[in-house]
Design a protein around this motif. Structure first.
Motif, PDB file in Angstrom:
ATOM      1  N   SER B  28      65.372  30.459 -42.186  1.00  0.00           N
ATOM      2  CA  SER B  28      64.363  30.033 -43.188  1.00  0.00           C
ATOM      3  C   SER B  28      64.334  30.954 -44.400  1.00  0.00           C
ATOM      4  CB  SER B  28      62.973  29.951 -42.563  1.00  0.00           C
ATOM      5  OG  SER B  28      62.427  31.245 -42.404  1.00  0.00           O
ATOM      6  N   THR B  29      64.895  32.163 -44.272  1.00  0.00           N
ATOM      7  CA  THR B  29      64.883  33.086 -45.425  1.00  0.00           C
ATOM      8  C   THR B  29      65.960  32.717 -46.447  1.00  0.00           C
ATOM      9  OG1 THR B  29      66.394  34.680 -44.414  1.00  0.00           O
ATOM     10  CG2 THR B  29      64.042  34.973 -43.974  1.00  0.00           C
ATOM     11  N   PHE B  30      66.917  31.883 -46.082  1.00  0.00           N
ATOM     12  CA  PHE B  30      67.890  31.396 -47.074  1.00  0.00           C
ATOM     13  C   PHE B  30      67.234  30.240 -47.821  1.00  0.00           C
ATOM     14  CE2 PHE B  30      70.593  32.941 -43.508  1.00  0.00           C
ATOM     15  CZ  PHE B  30      71.135  34.040 -44.152  1.00  0.00           C
ATOM     16  N   SER B  31      66.410  30.564 -48.792  1.00  0.00           N
ATOM     17  CA  SER B  31      65.551  29.562 -49.426  1.00  0.00           C
ATOM     18  C   SER B  31      65.339  29.896 -50.889  1.00  0.00           C
ATOM     19  CB  SER B  31      64.192  29.546 -48.705  1.00  0.00           C
ATOM     20  OG  SER B  31      63.245  28.820 -49.475  1.00  0.00           O
ATOM     21  N   ASP B  32      65.231  28.867 -51.704  1.00  0.00           N
ATOM     22  CA  ASP B  32      64.952  29.065 -53.129  1.00  0.00           C
ATOM     23  C   ASP B  32      63.484  28.882 -53.486  1.00  0.00           C
ATOM     24  OD1 ASP B  32      67.358  29.874 -54.421  1.00  0.00           O
ATOM     25  OD2 ASP B  32      68.199  27.900 -53.977  1.00  0.00           O
ATOM     26  N   SER B  33      62.600  28.862 -52.496  1.00  0.00           N
ATOM     27  CA  SER B  33      61.165  28.858 -52.812  1.00  0.00           C
ATOM     28  C   SER B  33      60.488  29.831 -51.854  1.00  0.00           C
ATOM     29  CB  SER B  33      60.586  27.436 -52.705  1.00  0.00           C
ATOM     30  OG  SER B  33      60.692  26.935 -51.401  1.00  0.00           O
ATOM     31  N   PRO B  34      59.290  30.319 -52.239  1.00  0.00           N
ATOM     32  CA  PRO B  34      58.656  31.371 -51.433  1.00  0.00           C
ATOM     33  C   PRO B  34      58.235  30.877 -50.050  1.00  0.00           C
ATOM     34  CG  PRO B  34      57.373  30.885 -53.446  1.00  0.00           C
ATOM     35  CD  PRO B  34      58.525  29.969 -53.439  1.00  0.00           C
ATOM     36  N   ALA B  35      58.336  31.767 -49.048  1.00  0.00           N
ATOM     37  CA  ALA B  35      57.860  31.454 -47.696  1.00  0.00           C
ATOM     38  C   ALA B  35      56.370  31.136 -47.750  1.00  0.00           C
ATOM     39  CB  ALA B  35      58.107  32.640 -46.781  1.00  0.00           C
ATOM     40  N   PRO B  36      55.801  30.288 -46.895  1.00  0.00           N
ATOM     41  CA  PRO B  36      56.486  29.654 -45.771  1.00  0.00           C
ATOM     42  C   PRO B  36      57.299  28.416 -46.165  1.00  0.00           C
ATOM     43  CG  PRO B  36      54.210  28.965 -45.802  1.00  0.00           C
ATOM     44  CD  PRO B  36      54.386  29.932 -46.942  1.00  0.00           C
ATOM     45  N   VAL B  38      60.423  26.174 -47.562  1.00  0.00           N
ATOM     46  CA  VAL B  38      61.875  26.315 -47.568  1.00  0.00           C
ATOM     47  C   VAL B  38      62.450  25.311 -48.562  1.00  0.00           C
ATOM     48  CG1 VAL B  38      63.998  26.207 -46.204  1.00  0.00           C
ATOM     49  CG2 VAL B  38      61.886  27.005 -45.131  1.00  0.00           C
ATOM     50  N   THR B  39      63.356  25.782 -49.403  1.00  0.00           N
ATOM     51  CA  THR B  39      64.099  24.922 -50.330  1.00  0.00           C
ATOM     52  C   THR B  39      65.564  25.310 -50.197  1.00  0.00           C
ATOM     53  OG1 THR B  39      62.249  24.838 -51.904  1.00  0.00           O
ATOM     54  CG2 THR B  39      64.440  24.288 -52.775  1.00  0.00           C
ATOM     55  N   ARG B  40      66.364  24.411 -49.664  1.00  0.00           N
ATOM     56  CA  ARG B  40      67.781  24.763 -49.489  1.00  0.00           C
ATOM     57  C   ARG B  40      68.596  23.532 -49.878  1.00  0.00           C
ATOM     58  NH1 ARG B  40      67.332  27.685 -44.965  1.00  0.00           N
ATOM     59  NH2 ARG B  40      67.543  25.833 -43.678  1.00  0.00           N
ATOM     60  N   VAL B  41      69.139  23.605 -51.078  1.00  0.00           N
ATOM     61  CA  VAL B  41      69.776  22.435 -51.673  1.00  0.00           C
ATOM     62  C   VAL B  41      71.289  22.540 -51.523  1.00  0.00           C
ATOM     63  CG1 VAL B  41      70.077  21.165 -53.844  1.00  0.00           C
ATOM     64  CG2 VAL B  41      67.851  22.140 -53.272  1.00  0.00           C
ATOM     65  N   LEU B  42      71.898  21.407 -51.285  1.00  0.00           N
ATOM     66  CA  LEU B  42      73.343  21.298 -51.075  1.00  0.00           C
ATOM     67  C   LEU B  42      74.152  22.177 -52.024  1.00  0.00           C
ATOM     68  CD1 LEU B  42      75.784  19.813 -49.800  1.00  0.00           C
ATOM     69  CD2 LEU B  42      75.558  18.127 -51.647  1.00  0.00           C
ATOM     70  N   TYR B  43      75.041  22.988 -51.438  1.00  0.00           N
ATOM     71  CA  TYR B  43      76.024  23.784 -52.191  1.00  0.00           C
ATOM     72  C   TYR B  43      75.396  24.842 -53.097  1.00  0.00           C
ATOM     73  CZ  TYR B  43      79.383  20.092 -50.800  1.00  0.00           C
ATOM     74  OH  TYR B  43      80.161  19.192 -50.103  1.00  0.00           O
ATOM     75  N   SER B  44      74.096  25.103 -52.945  1.00  0.00           N
ATOM     76  CA  SER B  44      73.493  26.231 -53.664  1.00  0.00           C
ATOM     77  C   SER B  44      73.937  27.521 -52.986  1.00  0.00           C
ATOM     78  CB  SER B  44      71.969  26.118 -53.615  1.00  0.00           C
ATOM     79  OG  SER B  44      71.524  26.233 -52.272  1.00  0.00           O
ATOM     80  N   GLU B  45      73.680  28.654 -53.626  1.00  0.00           N
ATOM     81  CA  GLU B  45      74.030  29.944 -53.005  1.00  0.00           C
ATOM     82  C   GLU B  45      73.361  30.090 -51.647  1.00  0.00           C
ATOM     83  OE1 GLU B  45      73.855  33.621 -55.270  1.00  0.00           O
ATOM     84  OE2 GLU B  45      74.180  32.468 -57.113  1.00  0.00           O
ATOM     85  N   LYS B  46      72.099  29.668 -51.566  1.00  0.00           N
ATOM     86  CA  LYS B  46      71.372  29.793 -50.314  1.00  0.00           C
ATOM     87  C   LYS B  46      71.967  28.890 -49.237  1.00  0.00           C
ATOM     88  CE  LYS B  46      68.934  32.855 -52.124  1.00  0.00           C
ATOM     89  NZ  LYS B  46      67.595  32.855 -52.673  1.00  0.00           N
ATOM     90  N   ASP B  47      72.410  27.723 -49.632  1.00  0.00           N
ATOM     91  CA  ASP B  47      73.055  26.816 -48.683  1.00  0.00           C
ATOM     92  C   ASP B  47      74.347  27.444 -48.166  1.00  0.00           C
ATOM     93  OD1 ASP B  47      73.514  24.341 -47.262  1.00  0.00           O
ATOM     94  OD2 ASP B  47      74.914  23.737 -48.835  1.00  0.00           O
ATOM     95  N   VAL B  48      75.116  28.051 -49.058  1.00  0.00           N
ATOM     96  CA  VAL B  48      76.383  28.669 -48.661  1.00  0.00           C
ATOM     97  C   VAL B  48      76.119  29.807 -47.669  1.00  0.00           C
ATOM     98  CG1 VAL B  48      78.363  30.007 -49.500  1.00  0.00           C
ATOM     99  CG2 VAL B  48      77.589  27.986 -50.775  1.00  0.00           C
ATOM    100  N   SER B  49      75.089  30.619 -47.962  1.00  0.00           N
ATOM    101  CA  SER B  49      74.743  31.722 -47.041  1.00  0.00           C
ATOM    102  C   SER B  49      74.307  31.180 -45.689  1.00  0.00           C
ATOM    103  CB  SER B  49      73.612  32.569 -47.627  1.00  0.00           C
ATOM    104  OG  SER B  49      73.972  33.064 -48.878  1.00  0.00           O
ATOM    105  N   ALA B  50      73.514  30.131 -45.703  1.00  0.00           N
ATOM    106  CA  ALA B  50      73.016  29.550 -44.449  1.00  0.00           C
ATOM    107  C   ALA B  50      74.167  28.976 -43.626  1.00  0.00           C
ATOM    108  CB  ALA B  50      71.985  28.466 -44.748  1.00  0.00           C
ATOM    109  N   ARG B  51      75.141  28.360 -44.314  1.00  0.00           N
ATOM    110  CA  ARG B  51      76.320  27.829 -43.620  1.00  0.00           C
ATOM    111  C   ARG B  51      77.102  28.958 -42.944  1.00  0.00           C
ATOM    112  NH1 ARG B  51      78.501  22.981 -45.329  1.00  0.00           N
ATOM    113  NH2 ARG B  51      76.998  21.722 -46.495  1.00  0.00           N
ATOM    114  N   ARG B  52      77.242  30.091 -43.662  1.00  0.00           N
ATOM    115  CA  ARG B  52      77.964  31.234 -43.092  1.00  0.00           C
ATOM    116  C   ARG B  52      77.241  31.717 -41.838  1.00  0.00           C
ATOM    117  NH1 ARG B  52      77.692  34.835 -47.258  1.00  0.00           N
ATOM    118  NH2 ARG B  52      79.080  33.471 -48.430  1.00  0.00           N
TER     119      ARG B  52
END
Ligand code: MN
Ligand code: MN
Ligand code: MN
Ligand code: MN
Lengths: 427, 427
Positions: B28-36, B38-52
């Motif tokens: 959930s920390t791989f997100s482009d909006s503040p907790a709680p 979650v914003t994780r959009v296709l092929y964004s940096e956060k998405d790439v990190s989450a995939r890894r």
């Protein structure tokens, strides 16, 4: 005693339409959206470039240029009695997203050209003449219209507010100003001008309405400016998944906003007067995903009238509708904020008369009229006698790329402005 | 003959709830909006990190990891009869703006943990078991839902469309994929899987509805997925200045949109069935300025039903309303596009039965139910027998930060998934 001289030389001289048209085109290229649309937002890179362009033009016309802490720009031509309060004219060059080339611009470039016309005519001003470029007439970036002229007119409230105001990207007003080169935008009381700083203020502007074009009249002499109000509304519901939450369980903030938008239209029409208008120009849904029920909706409402009481009655009805919608849809009215609710302003008789005389001497027909759009003039009226000159624009269009004023109409407006400035300078 | 052994070891072993909860928090920390949120959009940096992060977990669990040209990720545990079609399970980890931690995530992290559970139990799969992370179940970036699973299921139409599809920033799909490390997203036919590639596909997911929580039942066995449709609508009017254009002269695209949003609600309610839902999740005004009459409005409408004909009837009515609004308000319907209009999918009997047996053997009560949200399972059903396992979630909330599933409910879901996978592997 100066009058006859002035008149003779004036009718023999004309506006440099070619240069003025080129300047209008050049200024329109400082834009963040593709031509023919113009987008020029306060303190953006394009705004900074456009300001530099105007300062160069002012200097080129022999004006002494200075700027205040928020970037109101003043170009002065000293009169031969420089201790007298100057006569000022001006408008804005910021442009809302995807708008046109003429709104505001005509009143800045046209004012500089009016100075050129007077200089070429051999005219010598008694009172100094000053061209003003006002900062942020449009509310685009910080939600505050006529930011520069409100401050000039001494709004202590606004000076305080701006210390903590942020834009949509959470950039503070002082930081945004610093980006544009205005380092001292923290102490805004330096911007205030005392009442009496000018003997007159007059603004040249496109009509933004269809009347002059329809009646084939080249000049409008404004006698009053309609009273604008703006309101921010936020609804909140529970949101949720668009597939999984069944209809009876919903409290959709977006549908509440849709109902309020239609209620605004209804209350405006119910006023019974053609002069009452109301608009929902901003309606934003959160989170803004096709498969998510809106949990928040934000609206910004603009309503105006030449009758202040009637306009305030519409605001009251909009508020009641918002409350009723909340009850019916089980959503929360988390904000209903009247951002501004300004009184109308009347033009000063002496300026109206000077403008009428100028039209007569230039053989241009004119009509008196009301400004339904508001302008920096509305706030300059708080510290100075005020007047406005309108010129026709295509179909009354404004705030869109199709906005257009014919070169001949612009030139007529500049001539009337020049002669009016001359008259006011000598008075 | 393997069954008794399986059952004995299985009831003796339990889910590593602590690790699984830690993984849910970390992801959930791989997100482009503040907790709680979650914003994780296709092929964004956060998405790439989450995939890894997911690929590392898969490798850590001893799975052989591979990715296809659009980033569908496969983690395989080879069975002792690897020539048989594998059993697969999985879900998505992309998250719409400002949503929660559980939608999709439970079906990916839970599937990896189900593999761990089976490994710790000493189970040996006959058919290989495969965990799949599907690319872009959510339509956030390119407006296309279940992008990865639609392609896996062989959508030639989508493969063609994606060559020219761009996002809101005008970034093309192949460019966006390249940014995320998927260089071959131009030739998407490589993603297609033939029918029969899997002997079964089963997805673990939060219910996204209130039924299981209200009835205090830990497991839902999905028998069908409701048929979703999505529509894009654009209205166009003349726009203009909010002060200057009088009400009778207006053709406000924003008010047309407001009316259509309310019409969607009306037609859905008029269907008479609780199972019909419709949502306007996106409503955007152009130019979006408080002092400008909207000249364009864009809506995106989602409507679903378990009855396809009834849903299509709602779409028809929405279209008629759009046409009528245009006539009444003198605006133009510049687009009315049914983006997708998918048929519903039925779960496969053998998978439903295997899941029911698993519940019984684990002493967990269950109920059969319909999925009103759609899932990658809807498209996997085109190439494989399909089933879904639901677990309760707090108040049925989804697509918002308050989304929550209790650790115990997640653990129950993982146990049922593990035992069902084991059964299907041996069948
Ligand atoms: Mn304007
Ligand atoms: Mn203006
Ligand atoms: Mn989802
Ligand atoms: Mn999901």
């Amino acid at each position: 005693v100066h009058e006859p001289h002035l008149q003779d030389s004036f009718t023999s001289l004309s506006v440099d339409t070619e240069s003025l048209q080129r300047q209008i085109e050049e200024l329109s290229t400082f834009s963040d959206s593709p031509a023919p649309s113009v987008t020029r937002v306060l303190y953006s890179e394009k705004d900074v470039s456009a300001r530099r362009y105007i300062k160069n033009l002012m200097a080129h016309s022999g004006l002494a240029v200075k700027e205040d802490a928020v970037g109101n720009i003043f170009g002065r031509w000293d009169g031969y009695e420089p201790e007298l309060a100057p006569v000022s004219t001006g408008s804005h060059i910021d442009a809302i997203p995807y708008s046109g080339k003429y709104d505001g611009v005509i009143g800045v470039l046209g004012a500089i050209e009016a100075i050129n016309v007077l200089k070429r005519s051999g005219f010598k001003p008694k009172r100094s003449l000053e061209v003003i470029l006002f900062t942020s007439e449009e509310p685009t970036r910080f939600g505050i219209s006529c930011l520069g002229s409100r401050l000039l007119a001494g709004s202590q409230e606004l000076a305080e507010l701006l210390k903590t105001t942020v834009d949509g990207q959470n950039i503070s007003f002082p930081d945004a100003a610093r980006f544009a080169g205005y380092e001292n935008a923290k102490d805004l009381s330096s911007v205030f001008l005392p009442k009496g700083s000018y003997s007159a203020f007059i603004e040249l502007h496109i009509e933004q309405g269809p009347i002059l074009e329809e009646e084939a009249i080249p000049i409008g002499v404004v006698t009053a400016i309609a009273a604008p109000a703006s309101i921010k509304v936020d609804f909140e519901g529970n949101g949720g998944h668009a597939g999984a939450v069944l209809m009876p369980m919903r409290n959709d903030a977006g549908l509440a906003a849709a109902e309020l938008a239609l209620a605004v239209e209804k209350h405006v029409l119910d006023s019974g007067s053609i002069d009452t208008v109301g608009t929902v120009g901003i309606l934003e849904l959160h989170p803004g995903a096709i498969n998510s029920i809106p949990s928040k909706a934000h609206l910004e409402i603009d309503t105006r009238d030449i009758n202040e009481a009637r306009r305030n009655n519409v605001i009251e009805k909009i508020h009641n509708s918002a409350l009723n919608i909340c009850k019916k849809r089980n959503v929360k009215l988390s904000e209903f904020k009247i951002v501004n609710q300004d009184p109308p302003a009347l033009s000063d008789d002496s300026i109206v008369k000077a403008t009428e005389s100028a039209c007569q001497e230039l053989n241009l027909s004119y009509r008196k009229m009301i400004s339904r759009a508001y302008h920096d003039s509305l706030f300059m009226a708080r510290i100075s006698p005020m007047g406005m000159i309108f010129i026709p624009c295509y179909k009354g269009y404004s705030h869109k790329p199709e906005e257009f004023a014919a070169p001949k109409d612009i030139a007529n407006g500049v001539r009337v402005l020049a002669l009016t400035l001359a008259k006011l300078s000598l008075s």
